[in-house]
Structures are given as structure tokens and as C-alpha cells.
Design an enzyme around this catalytic site. Structure first.
Site, short mmCIF file in Angstrom:
data_model
loop_
_atom_site.label_atom_id
_atom_site.label_comp_id
_atom_site.label_asym_id
_atom_site.label_seq_id
_atom_site.Cartn_x
_atom_site.Cartn_y
_atom_site.Cartn_z
N LYS A 74 0.58 -1.26 0.07
CA LYS A 74 0.00 0.10 -0.08
C LYS A 74 0.84 1.40 -0.09
CE LYS A 74 -4.43 -1.39 1.63
NZ LYS A 74 -4.36 -3.04 1.94
N GLU A 96 -10.11 6.97 3.89
CA GLU A 96 -10.98 6.26 4.67
C GLU A 96 -10.29 4.87 4.84
OE1 GLU A 96 -11.64 6.41 1.28
OE2 GLU A 96 -10.93 4.25 1.15
N SER A 145 1.67 -9.90 -1.15
CA SER A 145 1.28 -8.31 -0.81
C SER A 145 1.49 -7.80 0.42
CB SER A 145 -0.22 -8.23 -1.04
OG SER A 145 -0.84 -9.09 -0.16
#
Ligand SMILES: *Cc1c(COP(=O)(O)O)cnc(C)c1O
Length: 397
Positions: free
Chosen positions: A94, A116, A383
Site C-alpha cells: 500500500k 478512509e 502483498s
């Protein structure tokens, strides 16, 4: 299959029938400015230099492409390589995206960042990037999620972000998204909204894809250097779809490379508790774009479920809907139990504890191994790391 050279999305942000920009009028001006800025940075060497600098010096790129020898021997028919996004700062892919978007925000003169978050992972990656550049940061999080993910709330606060619990609706991710958009509409003059996956209003899906595509670019050249050929398969878990698209995109025109996205089947795709949007969803509009969507017969968005909080999203990025419809990628699903078993398998086989999200991709390896005739090679996007999931997993050990 014959693959059309990739030039998507088109000018209006469409991937075939999917994508687009379903936004309130008050946001259109800003989204048009953002699209212009995005077109600029794609060619701008100063942007690329700054982005590369932070990816390398701060986040820790390039990540390794690791040959999982014991796991490969266990699976027999598969030669498995792991793209180690878990080794990045904050422990997942991310950060690639939040660093890219925060540099765009600064170029546009924005001084306040909002986002968010559901499980808190995107909130942490955003708070990290905001602290790095000294920008004010507000994170919207459903009140239920604030309770469930209290450690991530502590992390965000430590880095100077304000966490605003959202008490409306189901008090989870989709309500937090609605609040963030409301804030954005009110404060567009100084505020930049960082979206965490390849979803949302155009140009977010293509912008996030661009920032995450470093995963596939690196993996492709690393694999070529090690094996002197291309891999047969790419495998990644799909929540909103950013780590999967990040891996897939650089291989789009390599027609021999097969792509598989793994969704969360939760308690099972025939129950109401899953997040298998591409397997079970229908076409609809959510968060500004048309894509596959879990909805009831009145078109109300359903609550998604997965043991992996980061896969727990009732929508999916529009480009994945296009990949599925055009047959470029295949989408399968793995349930909660299979994911937990895969987390244990990789931990024992390789000494690498994957995130529960990632474990869905690992779990599918065993099914793929049975499908393959002869031998095949596969790159799995690892990931994220599993540290964040230790509380949840402790009851299964
Ligand atoms: C958030 C997250 C995901 C799911 O998001 P995508 O946009 O589908 O990549 C997957 N893995 C990890 C470790 C995550 O934190």
C-alpha cells in the site's frame, strides 16, 4: 488467446463498459484538475525522480523476487517465486500508492490529506506518507472497525493523524468512505483524498495502477534475469485489486502469461458472508465507477465478509471487471479456512508469515498445482506480512 494492445482506460476513464466517473457536481472540477495533473506527471521527469527516490530510500524498493524452493518441492508441479512486497516499510504494497498520491497532492498545492480505512492498513500507509511530508491528515474509520482494529488506530495517532470514528450506517468501510467524500466535497480547496485501491472515480483507478505497476515491472525483469523466460502464471489476492493489478499490468501484452486473481470466499460463496465480487456480483455503481458489485435485489450494497479485513470490500476495481469479461484474467475464490491453512503452510515451508489477505493467493497454489500438466512457473504477489494478524490467528495455532 488474442490480446489487444493495452491502451485502457479511454479518455472518459472506461475499461470497456466499466469504470467512468460518477461524481457529484461539486467534485467534477477537482477531478478534472486531478486528471490533468496525472497526465502531466506521467511524462514529468521531476515527478518520476522524486517518486523513485522515496520508493527506494524510504519504502525499500526494489523488493526481492524470492525462489520458494521448499514450497515448490512440496507442490511438485509448480516452480514458485514470491514477489516480496511484505518487505516494504509498513509491511505491505500500500505504501507504493500513498507515496505516489502524496507527491501529486503537494504538486497540486494541497495541504490537508484525508482517507478512509476499513482494517486500518490504508489509514496507516496514508498517515505514514503524511508524516513523512508534514501534512495534516484525517482518517475516517467506521466505529466498529475502530474497536476491532485498535492497534492500527494507535499507529495512525502516533504518526500525527486524527482518526474520526464514523457512527452512521453499518459503522464500517463503506460508511467511512461516504464520510470521507462528504469531507472532500466541503474542503476541496485545500484537501486531497487518497484512495487506497484501483477503485473510485476516474482517474483514481488508473493513477493507483500506475503507482503500483512497479511491482510487475520489477518482477518481470527479475524473473527474466533468473529464468531467461517469462513465467506461466501470475497469482495475487484481490480486494479492491491494487496489488493484483500492480503485478498483472506489466505482463498484459505477454499473451503466454496467464493471470489469476483470488477473491475471498469467506464462509463460502453460497452464503451471505463472503467478498467474492467477481465470482458472485453483478454490474453496478459504487464509489464513482461502474464495476462488479455485491448488491441485493433492490440494488443495496451488501456487507462483505472475509477473515482477511483487507479483502472485505463489496466492490472491485473496474479494470478487473474488464479483465474478467475479456478473459485476460481468471478469478477464483478461497474461503477463510483454506486461507488460514495456507498462512500456516508458507510459515512452515519458507519461514515467511504472510498476511491473511496474501494467504488467499498462497492457498490457490495447491489447486493450481493439481490443474497443471507437466511443470509450470508462477509468480505470487506476497502483498503483505502477517504480523498484523497474529491476534486473530492465535486461536488457530
Ligand atoms: C489492503 C491489502 C490487500 C487488498 O487490497 P488490494 O487493493 O486488493 O491489493 C491485500 N493484501 C494486503 C497485505 C493488504 O494490506
Amino acid at each position: 488467446m488474442k490480446i489487444k494492445k493495452q491502451q485502457l482506460p479511454d479518455k472518459s476513464g472506461h475499461y470497456g463498459e466499466f469504470g467512468g466517473c460518477y461524481a457529484p457536481e461539486t467534485l467534477m472540477g477537482l477531478l478534472i484538475d486531478l486528471e490533468k495533473e496525472f497526465q502531466k506527471i506521467k511524462k514529468d521527469k521531476t515527478f518520476q525522480k522524486e517518486f523513485d527516490y522515496y520508493l527506494k530510500e524510504y519504502a525499500g524498493r526494489p523488493t526481492n523476487l524470492y525462489h520458494a524452493k521448499r514450497l515448490s518441492a512440496h507442490l511438485k508441479t509448480l516452480n514458485v517465486y514470491l514477489k516480496r512486497e511484505d518487505l516494504l516499510h509498513t509491511g505491505a504494497h500500500k505504501i507504493n500508492n500513498t507515496l505516489g498520491q502524496i507527491i501529486v497532492a503537494r504538486r497540486m498545492g494541497k495541504t490537508r490529506i484525508i482517507a478512509e480505512t476499513g482494517a486500518g492498513q490504508h489509514g496507516v500507509a496514508t498517515a505514514t506518507a503524511a508524516a513523512l511530508f508534514g501534512l495534516k491528515c484525517v482518517i475516517y474509520m467506521g466505529a466498529e472497525d475502530v474497536k476491532r482494529q485498535s492497534l492500527n488506530v494507535v499507529r495512525m495517532k502516533l504518526m500525527g493523524a486524527e482518526v474520526r470514528p464514523v457512527e452512521s450506517g453499518s459503522k464500517t468501510l463503506k460508511d467511512a468512505m461516504n464520510e470521507a467524500v462528504r469531507d472532500w466535497v466541503t474542503n476541496v480547496h485545500d484537501t486531497f483524498y487518497i484512495i487506497g485501491s484501483v477503485a473510485g472515480f476516474h482517474p483514481y483507478p488508473v493513477m493507483v495502477r500506475t503507482f503500483q505497476s512497479i511491482i510487475g515491472k520489477e518482477a518481470r525483469s527479475q524473473f527474466l534475469a533468473k529464468e531467461k523466460k517469462l513465467p506461466d502464471y501470475l497469482l495475487a489476492c484481490v480486494g479492491g485489486g491494487s496489488n493484483a493489478m500492480g503485478l498483472f499490468h506489466a505482463f498484459y501484452n505477454d499473451s503466454s502469461v496467464k493471470m489469476i486473481g483470488v477473491e475471498a470466499a469467506g464462509h463460502g460463496v453460497n452464503t451471505h458472508a463472503h467478498s467474492a465480487t467477481l465470482t458472485k456480483g453483478e454490474v453496478g455503481v459504487l464509489h464513482g465507477s461502474k464495476s462488479m458489485l455485491l448488491q441485493d435485489k433492490d440494488g443495496q450494497v451488501q456487507i462483505a465478509h472475509s477473515v482477511a479485513a483487507g479483502l472485505d470490500y463489496p466492490g472491485v476495481g473496474p479494470e478487473h471487471s474488464y479483465y474478467q469479461q475479456s478473459g485476460r484474467a481468471e478469478y477464483v475464490s478461497i474461503d477463510d479456512q483454506e486461507a488460514v491453512a495456507a498462512l500456516k503452510l508458507l510459515s512452515r515451508m519458507e519461514g515467511i508469515i504472510p498476511a491473511l489477505e496474501t494467504s488467499h493467493a498462497i492457498a490457490y497454489l495447491e489447486k493450481l498445482a493439481r490443474r497443471v500438466k507437466g511443470k509450470a512457473s508462477v509468480i505470487v504477489c506476497l502483498s503483505g506480512r502477517g504480523d498484523k494478524d497474529m491476534n486473530q490467528i492465535s486461536k488457530f495455532v
